[in-house]
Scaffold this active site. Structure first.
Site, PDB file in Angstrom:
ATOM      1  N   ASP A   1      -2.810 -10.645  -2.380  1.00  0.00           N
ATOM      2  CA  ASP A   1      -3.412 -10.166  -1.135  1.00  0.00           C
ATOM      3  C   ASP A   1      -4.879  -9.795  -1.385  1.00  0.00           C
ATOM      4  O   ASP A   1      -5.250  -9.399  -2.484  1.00  0.00           O
ATOM      5  CB  ASP A   1      -2.633  -8.937  -0.666  1.00  0.00           C
TER       6      ASP A   1
ATOM      7  N   ASP B   1      -4.638 -12.848   3.759  1.00  0.00           N
ATOM      8  CA  ASP B   1      -6.006 -12.460   4.104  1.00  0.00           C
ATOM      9  C   ASP B   1      -7.055 -12.892   3.091  1.00  0.00           C
ATOM     10  O   ASP B   1      -8.253 -12.738   3.375  1.00  0.00           O
ATOM     11  CB  ASP B   1      -6.098 -10.949   4.373  1.00  0.00           C
TER      12      ASP B   1
ATOM     13  N   HIS C   1      -6.383  -7.249  -0.422  1.00  0.00           N
ATOM     14  CA  HIS C   1      -6.479  -5.813  -0.680  1.00  0.00           C
ATOM     15  C   HIS C   1      -5.630  -5.438  -1.893  1.00  0.00           C
ATOM     16  O   HIS C   1      -4.518  -5.938  -2.059  1.00  0.00           O
ATOM     17  CB  HIS C   1      -6.003  -5.014   0.537  1.00  0.00           C
TER      18      HIS C   1
ATOM     19  N   HIS D   1       0.816  -1.219   0.000  1.00  0.00           N
ATOM     20  CA  HIS D   1       0.000   0.000   0.000  1.00  0.00           C
ATOM     21  C   HIS D   1       0.851   1.272   0.000  1.00  0.00           C
ATOM     22  O   HIS D   1       0.327   2.362  -0.229  1.00  0.00           O
ATOM     23  CB  HIS D   1      -0.933   0.032   1.215  1.00  0.00           C
TER      24      HIS D   1
END
Length: 362
Positions: A186, A274, A188, A149
């Site tokens: 991931d 995740d 996200h 990120h």
């Protein structure tokens, strides 16, 4: 040559934001504490040292034959500056030894965080160097804080430096790799990695993730890169609950032909765990992570002499994080690639066998 080396350094445990401490700056501290006060349960920083400790404990309890563990290293300013601006680096280095909020999304630093983040990025570099030096076919950098990120000028999503981007840039600048493929699985979207390489035609970024508005809200299908790099950003947004079948289909139907076209010299993987159902975002199983790893092994063997490096990203349920990581390392170490079942089918078949005699006429 080793089959797989896992890189780990205790210094990454020094990143440990504690919301009970006094934070800078005052304005954002007040905003975040107001937000946290409205939550129905007490909040603790989700990205904590226990994540890597859980992985260590499982690997000690259930060792993997052929797995070698090596230490990490700190990234230099020059290595970090390949993907982050000098002004951002100056700002982040000024927070060494302090507690501070970096973003209203609750990204924060503690006194040891900057040192830990330098080691996380440097350890990703160490993993790439080991593969390029042919000391191992594949490597896994077990690092934190995560990185995907982090943008060129901004820390976000618990990420300070973009570890996989730093490693990719090092591969190109210092190790002779002309083309680097980064795969991010991931849950996200890796907004920072996408931003860094948005207009770079020699880095392909393939990201499969839960679709917006799920955090960070980017990664739409139409986001494909710009200029000469148009087409080298490939986003596959998925609905909540998508699992093994969707991930594997995306790898077969999208990633494989994209890799054939791009012809990478090395493949890097932003590996978050995740997508496992314990993190309540998607529905990938441990067998699914193993199967995805096997697919990437075969892709790497076909296109870049097997050069394959994993870098840890997210995953906040300790059980699924540890078991997902072990599933990947097991395949990299040469164990049989699992074939994931459709969830529940085996149990239904067993139940059918158990009950069948009750419904048969004598």
């Amino acid at each position: 040559m080793h089959k797989v080396i896992a890189f780990y350094d205790d210094r990454v445990l020094a990143h440990e934001p504690n919301i009970e401490a006094d934070f800078l700056p005052d304005r954002i501290d007040k905003r975040i504490r107001h937000l946290l006060a409205g939550l129905p349960v007490p909040w603790k920083y989700p990205e904590h040292p226990g994540r890597l400790k859980a992985i260590q404990q499982l690997l000690n309890k259930a060792p993997i034959e052929g797995l070698v563990i090596e230490g990490g290293q700190a990234a230099t300013h020059e290595q970090l500056a390949r993907v982050h601006t000098t002004s951002y680096l100056s700002d982040i280095f000024s927070l060494r030894g302090k507690n501070a909020w970096l973003d209203v999304d609750t990204t924060a630093v503690s006194p040891g965080s900057i040192d830990a983040a330098e080691v996380a990025a440097g350890t990703a570099i160490a993993a790439v160097e080991a593969v390029m030096e042919k000391r191992t076919k594949s490597a896994f950098a077990l690092v934190r804080p995560p990185g995907h990120h982090a943008e060129p000028v901004r820390a976000r999503g618990f990420c300070l430096f973009n570890n996989v981007a730093v490693a990719a840039a090092h591969a190109r600048s210092a190790l002779g790799c002309e083309r680097v493929l980064i795969i991010d699985w991931d849950a996200h979207h890796g907004n920072g990695t996408q931003d860094i390489f948005w207009a770079e035609p020699d880095v392909m970024f393939f990201d499969i993730h839960r679709a917006a508005p799920f955090y960070p809200g980017s990664g739409h299908l139409e986001e494909v890169g710009a200029g000469l790099a148009e087409g080298t950003t490939v986003n596959v947004p998925l609905p909540a609950g998508a699992g093994d079948e969707a991930y594997l289909k995306a790898f077969h139907d999208i990633l494989a032909p994209a890799t054939e076209w791009f012809k990478p010299d090395i493949i890097l993987v932003s590996a978050g765990f995740d997508p496992h159902w314990h993190d309540l975002a998607l529905n990938v199983s441990y067998e699914g992570f193993g199967a995805l790893t096997g697919f990437l092994q075969q892709l790497a063997e076909k296109h870049c002499d097997g050069r394959l490096v994993f870098v840890l990203e997210g995953g906040y349920n300790l059980e699924s994080l540890a078991n997902g990581t072990r599933a990947v390392l097991s395949v990299l170490a040469g164990q049989t690639i699992p074939v994931p079942d459709s969830c529940g089918v085996a149990e239904v078949e067993a139940a059918a066998h158990f009950h069948r005699s009750a419904f048969q006429s004598e």
